[in-house]
Design a protein around this motif. Structure first.
Motif, mmCIF file in Angstrom:
data_model
loop_
_atom_site.group_PDB
_atom_site.id
_atom_site.type_symbol
_atom_site.label_atom_id
_atom_site.label_comp_id
_atom_site.label_asym_id
_atom_site.label_seq_id
_atom_site.Cartn_x
_atom_site.Cartn_y
_atom_site.Cartn_z
ATOM 1 N N ARG A 64 21.482 27.755 40.840
ATOM 2 C CA ARG A 64 20.302 26.885 40.932
ATOM 3 C C ARG A 64 19.133 27.438 40.132
ATOM 4 N NH1 ARG A 64 23.125 26.617 45.772
ATOM 5 N NH2 ARG A 64 23.392 24.499 46.614
ATOM 6 N N ASP A 65 19.300 28.673 39.622
ATOM 7 C CA ASP A 65 18.258 29.358 38.849
ATOM 8 C C ASP A 65 16.969 29.460 39.651
ATOM 9 O OD1 ASP A 65 17.068 30.728 36.828
ATOM 10 O OD2 ASP A 65 17.289 29.172 35.298
ATOM 11 N N ILE A 66 17.075 29.975 40.862
ATOM 12 C CA ILE A 66 15.916 30.145 41.735
ATOM 13 C C ILE A 66 15.866 31.559 42.293
ATOM 14 C CG2 ILE A 66 15.728 27.717 42.425
ATOM 15 C CD1 ILE A 66 17.252 28.449 45.018
ATOM 16 N N SER A 67 14.666 32.038 42.519
ATOM 17 C CA SER A 67 14.449 33.256 43.302
ATOM 18 C C SER A 67 13.455 32.897 44.398
ATOM 19 C CB SER A 67 13.923 34.404 42.434
ATOM 20 O OG SER A 67 12.675 34.083 41.857
ATOM 21 N N VAL A 68 13.821 33.190 45.636
ATOM 22 C CA VAL A 68 13.089 32.684 46.795
ATOM 23 C C VAL A 68 12.698 33.835 47.712
ATOM 24 C CG1 VAL A 68 13.133 31.025 48.691
ATOM 25 C CG2 VAL A 68 14.585 30.647 46.689
ATOM 26 N N ALA A 69 11.486 33.784 48.232
ATOM 27 C CA ALA A 69 11.057 34.749 49.246
ATOM 28 C C ALA A 69 10.259 34.038 50.318
ATOM 29 C CB ALA A 69 10.222 35.861 48.620
ATOM 30 N N LEU A 70 10.793 34.045 51.517
ATOM 31 C CA LEU A 70 10.090 33.519 52.686
ATOM 32 C C LEU A 70 9.821 34.706 53.607
ATOM 33 C CD1 LEU A 70 9.361 30.727 54.255
ATOM 34 C CD2 LEU A 70 11.350 31.355 55.645
ATOM 35 N N LEU A 71 8.557 35.102 53.703
ATOM 36 C CA LEU A 71 8.174 36.235 54.540
ATOM 37 C C LEU A 71 7.422 35.721 55.759
ATOM 38 C CD1 LEU A 71 6.986 38.885 51.916
ATOM 39 C CD2 LEU A 71 9.297 38.395 52.739
ATOM 40 N N THR A 72 7.724 36.283 56.907
ATOM 41 C CA THR A 72 7.119 35.854 58.166
ATOM 42 C C THR A 72 6.619 37.057 58.948
ATOM 43 O OG1 THR A 72 9.236 36.011 59.324
ATOM 44 C CG2 THR A 72 8.713 33.892 58.289
ATOM 45 N N SER A 73 5.659 36.815 59.849
ATOM 46 C CA SER A 73 5.140 37.918 60.663
ATOM 47 C C SER A 73 5.640 37.883 62.096
ATOM 48 C CB SER A 73 3.602 37.909 60.660
ATOM 49 O OG SER A 73 3.114 36.739 61.299
ATOM 50 N N GLY A 74 6.353 36.820 62.460
ATOM 51 C CA GLY A 74 6.950 36.756 63.784
ATOM 52 C C GLY A 74 8.335 37.380 63.764
ATOM 53 N N ILE A 75 8.716 38.037 64.851
ATOM 54 C CA ILE A 75 10.039 38.658 64.919
ATOM 55 C C ILE A 75 10.789 38.196 66.175
ATOM 56 C CG2 ILE A 75 9.680 40.657 63.430
ATOM 57 C CD1 ILE A 75 8.823 42.282 65.822
ATOM 58 N N PRO A 76 10.901 36.867 66.341
ATOM 59 C CA PRO A 76 11.747 36.382 67.427
ATOM 60 C C PRO A 76 13.211 36.629 67.075
ATOM 61 C CG PRO A 76 11.073 34.561 66.056
ATOM 62 C CD PRO A 76 10.347 35.771 65.535
ATOM 63 N N ILE A 77 14.051 36.749 68.069
ATOM 64 C CA ILE A 77 15.479 36.982 67.820
ATOM 65 C C ILE A 77 16.251 35.675 68.004
ATOM 66 C CG2 ILE A 77 17.503 38.338 68.427
ATOM 67 C CD1 ILE A 77 15.305 39.942 67.081
ATOM 68 N N VAL A 78 16.600 35.361 69.224
ATOM 69 C CA VAL A 78 17.276 34.089 69.487
ATOM 70 C C VAL A 78 16.251 33.161 70.114
ATOM 71 C CG1 VAL A 78 19.137 32.935 70.732
ATOM 72 C CG2 VAL A 78 19.505 35.217 69.763
ATOM 73 N N ALA A 79 15.774 32.201 69.337
ATOM 74 C CA ALA A 79 14.716 31.311 69.819
ATOM 75 C C ALA A 79 14.905 29.928 69.202
ATOM 76 C CB ALA A 79 13.342 31.883 69.471
ATOM 77 N N HIS A 80 14.008 29.018 69.582
ATOM 78 C CA HIS A 80 14.113 27.629 69.146
ATOM 79 C C HIS A 80 13.799 27.448 67.662
ATOM 80 C CE1 HIS A 80 9.994 28.500 70.342
ATOM 81 N NE2 HIS A 80 9.600 27.554 69.508
ATOM 82 N N HIS A 81 13.366 28.516 66.968
ATOM 83 C CA HIS A 81 13.036 28.407 65.548
ATOM 84 C C HIS A 81 14.256 28.516 64.644
ATOM 85 C CE1 HIS A 81 13.783 32.645 65.700
ATOM 86 N NE2 HIS A 81 13.494 32.800 64.428
ATOM 87 N N ILE A 82 15.391 28.958 65.176
ATOM 88 C CA ILE A 82 16.572 29.193 64.346
ATOM 89 C C ILE A 82 16.981 27.938 63.563
ATOM 90 C CG2 ILE A 82 19.024 29.794 64.370
ATOM 91 C CD1 ILE A 82 17.246 32.205 64.764
ATOM 92 N N PRO A 83 17.030 26.747 64.183
ATOM 93 C CA PRO A 83 17.349 25.552 63.388
ATOM 94 C C PRO A 83 16.380 25.328 62.221
ATOM 95 C CG PRO A 83 17.567 25.068 65.724
ATOM 96 C CD PRO A 83 16.932 26.429 65.627
ATOM 97 N N SER A 84 15.106 25.678 62.419
ATOM 98 C CA SER A 84 14.129 25.500 61.339
ATOM 99 C C SER A 84 14.384 26.480 60.198
ATOM 100 C CB SER A 84 12.704 25.679 61.871
ATOM 101 O OG SER A 84 12.388 24.683 62.812
ATOM 102 N N LEU A 85 14.791 27.701 60.530
ATOM 103 C CA LEU A 85 15.138 28.669 59.485
ATOM 104 C C LEU A 85 16.337 28.186 58.675
ATOM 105 C CD1 LEU A 85 14.851 32.275 61.015
ATOM 106 C CD2 LEU A 85 13.585 31.362 59.073
#
Length: 426
Positions: A384-405
């Motif tokens: 795809r010729d892309i370089s991607v960086a998504l950095l976050t400050s939250g460190i949840p493990i198993v939570a409701h955000h996983i589908p969003s990731l």
């Protein structure tokens, strides 16, 4: 009701109008059409980031996405500090922006790995040499034949430090090295895949010091930080001024058994302790090659772009194309990782994608990168010729955000497909 939900889910306050907490570097972003994307493609990707932010698990997020070497998304959302789950309305809040440095956690491993491959490029070091050839004291308890390559590919047999080791040991180089030399491996022939959360980095750092006569911080400075013109991009904060770094927050529901057992086994501590340690100035000022590189999303995206460009940056050959290929070529087929409890595919230092679906989305067989404490996603995809960086400050493990990731990765993949597929992306 909102307060009760936030307390139950251990999340942060999210404003209705996200523009009040959003920073866009308009000067850096090019028009989507310049790289054969549409405005809709780009906005779908950013919308996926906003959805992740609305989960309340990420006090701050940075995103940098390059396509064909050009930045199409260079944005931040949320607060660097002051909007954690335990903070109140009266806690001073500091907005996040695109220049705020963040700890990359295990995404650091990708950078450390390339440094080792560069060391091999310029010296007589061979990845198939045993570590003990250079560091004889490492040979104890059957580790004599464990190779540098096995350490890089998480097959070195020393996935974790001994149980109950005090966490402040992390900033005691000599004690860490003594413990690793005394460690009894779970395997010595490289046949057992078990993610090395921090141990491998200490071995590799010691190796650089022995071969070059200088520390890995100095080697990073010479081989990557200066050639890539980085502002941050150091292990920890050598200057000691940690006031500008984004704070890390333990968000999401507290893990319970068996997840809590898995977290402690993989990371060596519970999530609250990890939050405390990662915000400790001693952690921020030491060198942990596998876990505390500090930089921005743009900087780690720049690093992966250099790899996509066969080691070239602004007309300068930072490393040889063969070095990049050696760092990203698969070592072993998809195999169950006994630490992460997932089927994984690694190179000597990178987490690889897969076909028809892999770590970096569908049709990502040539993609490579690294995860950082589950919530930081940094990768390159040559197809795809892309370089991607998504950095976050939250460190949840198993939570409701996983589908969003997961949705974020899928959205990037769909909307950065080859041109004839773009109209079908959604």
């Amino acid at each position: 009701m909102k307060k009760l939900i936030r307390k139950t889910l251990n999340t942060v306050a999210v404003p209705t109008d996200l523009s009040t907490v959003t920073t866009i570097n308009h000067h850096a972003e090019v028009a989507a059409e310049a790289v054969d994307l549409s405005h809709e493609n780009v906005e779908r990707i950013w919308s996926a980031v906003e959805t992740l932010y609305r989960s309340g698990t990420q006090p701050a997020i940075q995103l940098c996405l390059r396509r064909r070497g050009e930045i199409v998304l260079h944005r931040a959302i949320g607060h660097r500090a002051g909007n954690g789950p335990k903070d109140t309305r009266d806690t001073p809040k500091q907005l996040m922006d695109t220049s705020t440095p963040m700890c990359l956690f295990s995404s650091s491993k990708a950078v450390t790995a390339l440094l080792i491959h560069m060391l091999c490029e310029e010296t007589e070091v061979n990845l198939l040499d045993p570590v003990s050839y250079y560091l004889p004291e490492f040979a104890k308890h059957g580790k004599r034949n464990i190779t540098i390559h096995q350490i890089l590919s998480h097959r070195g047999g020393i996935p974790g430090l001994p149980a109950n080791v005090p966490l402040d040991t992390l900033w005691d180089d000599e004690e860490i090295w003594r413990l690793l030399c005394e460690a009894k491996p779970i395997s010595v022939d490289g046949n057992m895949l078990a993610y090395h959360a921090i141990t491998g980095g200490f071995v590799l750092g010691r190796l650089v010091q022995k071969i070059t006569g200088a520390g890995i911080q100095q080697y990073l400075q010479k081989k990557l930080r200066e050639p890539l013109a980085m502002t941050n991009f150091t292990y920890g904060i050598p200057s000691g001024d940690c006031s500008g770094i984004a704070l890390n927050y333990a968000t999401g529901p507290k893990p319970v058994f068996p997840v809590s057992w898995f977290v402690k086994r993989a990371l060596g501590a519970d999530i609250d302790t990890i939050e405390s340690v990662s915000n400790d100035p001693r952690f921020q000022q030491t060198v942990i090659p596998a876990g505390n590189l500090v930089g921005t999303a743009e900087e780690i995206s720049r690093f992966f772009q250099m790899m996509l460009d066969d080691g070239m940056y602004q007309g300068k050959q930072v490393c040889k194309p063969l070095t990049v290929r050696r760092a990203t070529q698969e070592f072993g087929a998809l195999q169950f990782d006994r630490t992460l409890m997932l089927p994984m595919r690694y190179s000597a230092g990178m987490m690889l994608g897969g076909e028809p679906f892999g770590f970096w989305g569908p049709q990502s067989g040539k993609a490579y990168g690294h995860l950082g404490l589950i919530n930081k996603l940094c990768w390159a995809d040559p197809e795809r010729d892309i370089s991607v960086a998504l950095l976050t400050s939250g460190i949840p493990i198993v939570a409701h955000h996983i589908p969003s990731l997961i949705n974020f990765v899928l959205t990037v993949g769909r909307n950065c497909s080859k041109l004839h597929n773009l109209s079908e992306a959604a």
